[in-house]
Design an enzyme around this catalytic site. Structure first.
Site, PDB file in Angstrom:
ATOM      1  N   GLY A  16       0.833  -1.198   0.000  1.00  0.00           N
ATOM      2  CA  GLY A  16       0.000   0.000   0.000  1.00  0.00           C
ATOM      3  C   GLY A  16       0.862   1.240   0.000  1.00  0.00           C
ATOM      4  N   GLY A  17       0.227   2.341  -0.279  1.00  0.00           N
ATOM      5  CA  GLY A  17       0.917   3.616  -0.275  1.00  0.00           C
ATOM      6  C   GLY A  17       1.089   4.152   1.136  1.00  0.00           C
ATOM      7  N   ARG A  19       0.451   5.923   4.437  1.00  0.00           N
ATOM      8  CA  ARG A  19      -0.760   6.171   5.219  1.00  0.00           C
ATOM      9  C   ARG A  19      -2.017   5.531   4.623  1.00  0.00           C
ATOM     10  NH1 ARG A  19       1.697   6.373   9.114  1.00  0.00           N
ATOM     11  NH2 ARG A  19       2.732   8.185   9.949  1.00  0.00           N
ATOM     12  N   GLY A  21      -3.075   2.551   5.493  1.00  0.00           N
ATOM     13  CA  GLY A  21      -3.680   1.662   6.477  1.00  0.00           C
ATOM     14  C   GLY A  21      -3.093   0.268   6.462  1.00  0.00           C
ATOM     15  N   SER A  23      -0.242  -1.030   7.729  1.00  0.00           N
ATOM     16  CA  SER A  23       0.277  -1.535   9.009  1.00  0.00           C
ATOM     17  C   SER A  23      -0.849  -1.928   9.947  1.00  0.00           C
ATOM     18  CB  SER A  23       1.178  -0.495   9.665  1.00  0.00           C
ATOM     19  OG  SER A  23       2.352  -0.299   8.905  1.00  0.00           O
ATOM     20  N   THR A  42      11.879  -2.583  11.400  1.00  0.00           N
ATOM     21  CA  THR A  42      13.079  -2.316  10.603  1.00  0.00           C
ATOM     22  C   THR A  42      13.542  -0.870  10.668  1.00  0.00           C
ATOM     23  OG1 THR A  42      11.791  -1.845   8.615  1.00  0.00           O
ATOM     24  CG2 THR A  42      12.459  -4.146   8.966  1.00  0.00           C
ATOM     25  N   HIS A  57       3.583   3.511  16.886  1.00  0.00           N
ATOM     26  CA  HIS A  57       3.397   2.120  16.459  1.00  0.00           C
ATOM     27  C   HIS A  57       3.465   1.172  17.658  1.00  0.00           C
ATOM     28  CE1 HIS A  57       3.142   1.811  12.050  1.00  0.00           C
ATOM     29  NE2 HIS A  57       3.806   2.947  12.024  1.00  0.00           N
ATOM     30  N   ARG A  61       0.372  -1.347  19.151  1.00  0.00           N
ATOM     31  CA  ARG A  61       0.484  -2.810  19.244  1.00  0.00           C
ATOM     32  C   ARG A  61       0.060  -3.327  20.612  1.00  0.00           C
ATOM     33  NH1 ARG A  61       5.102  -1.809  16.323  1.00  0.00           N
ATOM     34  NH2 ARG A  61       6.495  -2.041  18.088  1.00  0.00           N
ATOM     35  N   ASP A  91       7.586  -5.107   9.504  1.00  0.00           N
ATOM     36  CA  ASP A  91       7.110  -3.793   9.070  1.00  0.00           C
ATOM     37  C   ASP A  91       8.265  -2.810   9.217  1.00  0.00           C
ATOM     38  OD1 ASP A  91       5.510  -1.675   8.329  1.00  0.00           O
ATOM     39  OD2 ASP A  91       4.156  -1.809  10.045  1.00  0.00           O
TER      40      ASP A  91
END
Length: 184
Positions: A16-17, A19, A21, A23, A42, A57, A61, A91
């Site tokens: 996906g590009g 932002r 969605g 992740s 990463t 992030h 989680r 990710d």
């Protein structure tokens, strides 16, 4: 493929590009698998904006996730943590690729090692990568090389993945699914 589809023991590539969605979608997919959850991060925090992004992030989680930070040798981390009782979420592969390129590493050798490791992994692995080929042509040679390497990497990973989804505006478009054998 419905969002509640069992991905146990499969490789799933989420594209996906920025932002889009991807992740969040990958995380929700992993959490439905009811296995131990390992997040392989990463990114490296070289500035405050990236530090803030990484912290967001981590908060998203929550405590169910074990986080392993590795910016270069993700194949070794996958080999160490993959099991039939685990779901790994990597990710993001485009950040991994940029890390390799900026370190002047052998991208082809690293990608081969990653592919071999993924094929041998006994558990579920979800890969997140940016789709950068639909945007503007970068003005710098390094930017164009990155775009090209990213496109080749995504093609090779899609070829070995059981499932491939393109996320647009938070919605999945399944391009490949082992549940139905479909390749659209």
């Amino acid at each position: 493929m419905p969002a509640d589809t069992d991905i146990n023991g499969q490789i799933t590539l989420i594209l996906g590009g920025t932002r889009s969605g991807k992740s969040s979608f990958a995380q929700a997919l992993a959490e439905k698998n009811e296995k131990s959850l390992v997040y392989i991060a990463t990114a490296e925090a070289f500035d405050q904006e990236m530090t803030d992004r990484i912290e967001r992030h981590q908060q998203d989680r929550g405590p169910a996730w074990q986080t392993v930070e590795e910016s270069h040798d993700i194949a070794a981390v996958i080999a160490a943590h993959s099991s039939s009782q685990a779901t790994l979420l990597i990710d993001c592969l485009t950040i991994w690729l940029s890390n390799l390129m900026l370190a002047d590493s052998d991208v082809e050798a690293a990608l081969e090692k990653l592919i071999d490791t993924l094929k041998a992994a006994p558990g579920s692995v979800i890969l997140v990568s940016n789709e950068v080929g639909s945007g503007i042509v970068p003005e710098s040679p390094l930017g164009r090389k990155f775009r090209d390497e990213s496109g080749r990497m995504n093609q090779r990973l899609a070829a070995i993945s059981d499932n491939v989804a393109l996320i647009v505006a938070g919605l999945p478009l399944w391009l490949k699914s082992c549940q139905t054998g479909d390749k659209i």
